[in-house]
Design an enzyme around this catalytic site. Structure first.
Site, PDB file in Angstrom:
ATOM      1  N   CYS A 136      -3.148   7.497  21.505  1.00 58.77           N
ATOM      2  CA  CYS A 136      -3.141   7.824  20.082  1.00 58.77           C
ATOM      3  C   CYS A 136      -2.118   8.912  19.773  1.00 58.77           C
ATOM      4  CB  CYS A 136      -4.515   8.294  19.625  1.00 58.77           C
ATOM      5  SG  CYS A 136      -5.786   7.052  19.850  1.00 58.77           S
TER       6      CYS A 136
ATOM      7  N   CYS B 222      -5.415  15.502  12.710  1.00 55.22           N
ATOM      8  CA  CYS B 222      -5.188  16.612  13.655  1.00 55.22           C
ATOM      9  C   CYS B 222      -6.285  17.666  13.499  1.00 55.22           C
ATOM     10  CB  CYS B 222      -3.829  17.273  13.407  1.00 55.22           C
ATOM     11  SG  CYS B 222      -2.431  16.166  13.639  1.00 55.22           S
TER      12      CYS B 222
END
Lengths: 417, 140
Positions: free
Chosen positions: B37, B107
């Site tokens: 990812c 994030c």
């Protein structure tokens, strides 16, 4: 406190930022700009105006450019059609042939690492009842000619395979592909926008029937391109995709972009004269950069074959470092990344994935595109800076630490999100 | 993409980079994300067994600048807090502090996950039950 900010300084004489993304676009060569300038102002005529000197002057300039382009690729000037760029050229070639040869068949063959201008055009044709085969590539980025031969059937009307890849710079075996096509009576189109002017490309020797060319990849202007359409053995017919005044022998209507065409022609003339020496120069710079990175870093590898490759292309994976974070660290150097984080789709490069690279390695890749105006001092600075940042980011990378401890990352149960 | 000054600051000078002994009783380790990812965060805490205060926090991150900044900021924020206080940090706090654009919100989510994973690991190791924080989480 740890820092990632680079301490590598640019030497005197190196101007920042450095442009090293010449596969995306290239600056206009000053000689090209100079040739173009009069056609914006005093020689502004419409090349289709038949009854005054302004029109004749523009037409003469366009025909001269046609000659310059034809000479670079071994064609006849009558076989050059002007377009707005290689994307339009690809669309015109593929859709125009598909439409014109519909009664002969509905099968088109391409391959998975083509530019989107080819892939998306083929996808659209699938909606209209065409059948498209997308050939895989080997780990080196090249197609297998046996796959191509096997994919051909009696409904195949067109093979479209690029000459040089825009991400990894690999050169497909177009001469052999074209030979196979001619043996089977199938037309061969190649998206040659990255190859023309960079490596030897000759439509006769390379058995090419239709080829897409762009201005801005070869130090010419943006917004102008060309399509080579063979007139003999075989004579290729293309259905126009833009209707109007019947310009370009009816294949592409629209008032010609005279200054752009003059620029494209001049860019081709320069390329014809300087290509061989420039290729040797760029290969030298590219190999210097590659050697620097390979000698000072571990876990790096080149994507795509080095043997059949554009001289100015280097595509490398810096494993265990994410591409966007690397770009951030070398922010005074313009390069591209195969990382998902730099794309709108959050998907890593489909080209790199087609080579069999895992997503993790694709995320770690950088494309260096060296061009005519790069210098050895720039290459040395970029090399030192990349080494510095990769080392610092690896100090920050849990993956690098784990691998150094001997942990097999493939054995860990990651929680994908 | 233009980065905020805060992201650039954390990227250039990441706080609390490092590794704690993951086998130590008072250390909790969280490893979240996946290489495919494009981001993996490892966040570690050293917790005072008596006060339950996080006395030390370290991270290492494989990921984009925003992922590095999110985890760096997370370590800065959890240091000196009790584990229960640290669990109150939300990814939206990180988004706000770093001015993350929508495509980078994941994030901040990952950083919150990393905090929870590290604390969860410490709790498991030390037989501390999920009490108040779990109830608080359920109330959302």
């Amino acid at each position: 406190m740890s820092t990632v900010a680079s301490t590598v300084e640019a030497p005197a004489g190196v101007r920042l930022p450095i442009y090293m993304d010449n596969h995306a676009t290239s600056p206009i060569d000053p000689r090209v700009l100079e040739a173009m300038m009069p056609y914006f102002t005093t020689r502004f005529g419409n090349a289709a105006s038949r009854n005054h000197s302004f029109g004749w002057e523009a037409e003469k300039a366009v025909e001269n450019a046609r000659e310059q382009i034809a000479r670079l690729i071994g064609a006849n000037a009558k076989e050059i059609i002007f377009t707005s760029g290689a994307t339009e050229s690809d669309n015109l070639a593929i859709k125009g042939i598909a439409e014109m040869y519909r009664e002969r068949g509905n099968h088109i063959i391409t391959q998975v690492t083509e530019h989107k201008a080819v892939l998306d055009t083929c996808k659209r044709l699938e909606k209209y009842g065409y059948r498209v085969t997308y050939l895989p590539v080997k780990a080196d980025g090249l197609i297998d000619l046996d796959d191509l031969a096997r994919a051909m059937d009696d409904k195949t009307i067109l093979v479209t395979i690029m000459a040089a890849n825009n991400e990894i710079g690999v050169l497909q075996p177009i001469r052999e592909i074209g030979k196979l096509c001619h043996e089977k009576g199938v037309l061969f189109h190649t998206d040659a926008m990255q190859a023309v002017g960079k490596v030897r490309f000759n439509v006769i020797a390379d058995n090419v029937d239709v080829a897409s060319i762009s201005g801005h990849k070869i130090y010419g202007p943006k917004g102008v391109g060309a399509l080579y359409v063979r007139r003999r053995n075989p004579r290729v017919q293309i259905a126009a995709q833009i209707d109007g005044g019947g310009h370009e022998r009816g294949m592409r209507s629209g008032t010609l972009n005279v200054p752009g065409i003059v620029g494209l022609g001049k860019a081709c003339e320069i390329a014809a004269e300087e290509m061989d020496s420039e290729a040797a120069y760029l290969r030298g710079l590219r190999d210097r950069l590659k050697n620097k990175l390979e000698s000072e870093l571990d876990y790096v590898h080149v994507n795509g074959t080095m043997e059949h490759r554009l001289p100015g292309n280097l595509n490398m994976s810096f494993v265990y470092v994410e591409g966007e974070s690397l770009l951030m660290g070398i922010n005074d150097v313009a390069v591209s990344s195969g990382s998902a984080c730099t794309s709108a789709t959050l998907e890593p490069s489909y080209v790199l994935k087609a080579l069999g690279l895992g997503d993790d390695v694709a995320h770690s890749s950088i494309r260096f595109g060296l061009g005519r105006f790069n210098t050895q001092a720039e290459v040395d600075y970029v090399g030192a800076k990349v080494v510095d940042i990769v080392k610092k980011l690896r100090e920050l990378s849990p993956l690098y630490e784990m691998v150094k401890e001997g942990i097999d990352l493939t054995k860990i149960e990651w929680q994908a999100h | 993409m233009a980065y905020s000054d805060r992201v650039i600051d954390h990227y250039n000078n990441p706080r609390n980079v490092g590794t704690l002994d993951k086998t130590a009783q008072e250390v909790g380790t969280g490893l979240v994300g996946a290489p495919e990812c494009g981001d993996v965060m490892r966040l570690q805490i050293r917790v005072n067994p008596e006060t339950q205060v996080i006395e030390e926090a370290k991270f290492k991150t494989f990921g984009c600048g925003s992922a590095i900044a999110s985890s760096s900021l997370a370590t800065e924020w959890i240091k000196g807090r009790t584990v229960d206080d640290a669990l109150a940090i939300k990814n939206t706090d990180i988004v706000k502090e770093l001015s993350l654009p929508p495509v980078k919100i994941h994030c901040s989510v990952l950083a919150e996950d990393a905090i929870r994973a590290a604390i969860g690991d410490w709790k498991k190791k030390n037989g501390v039950g999920e009490s108040a924080p779990a109830a608080a989480a359920a109330a959302h």
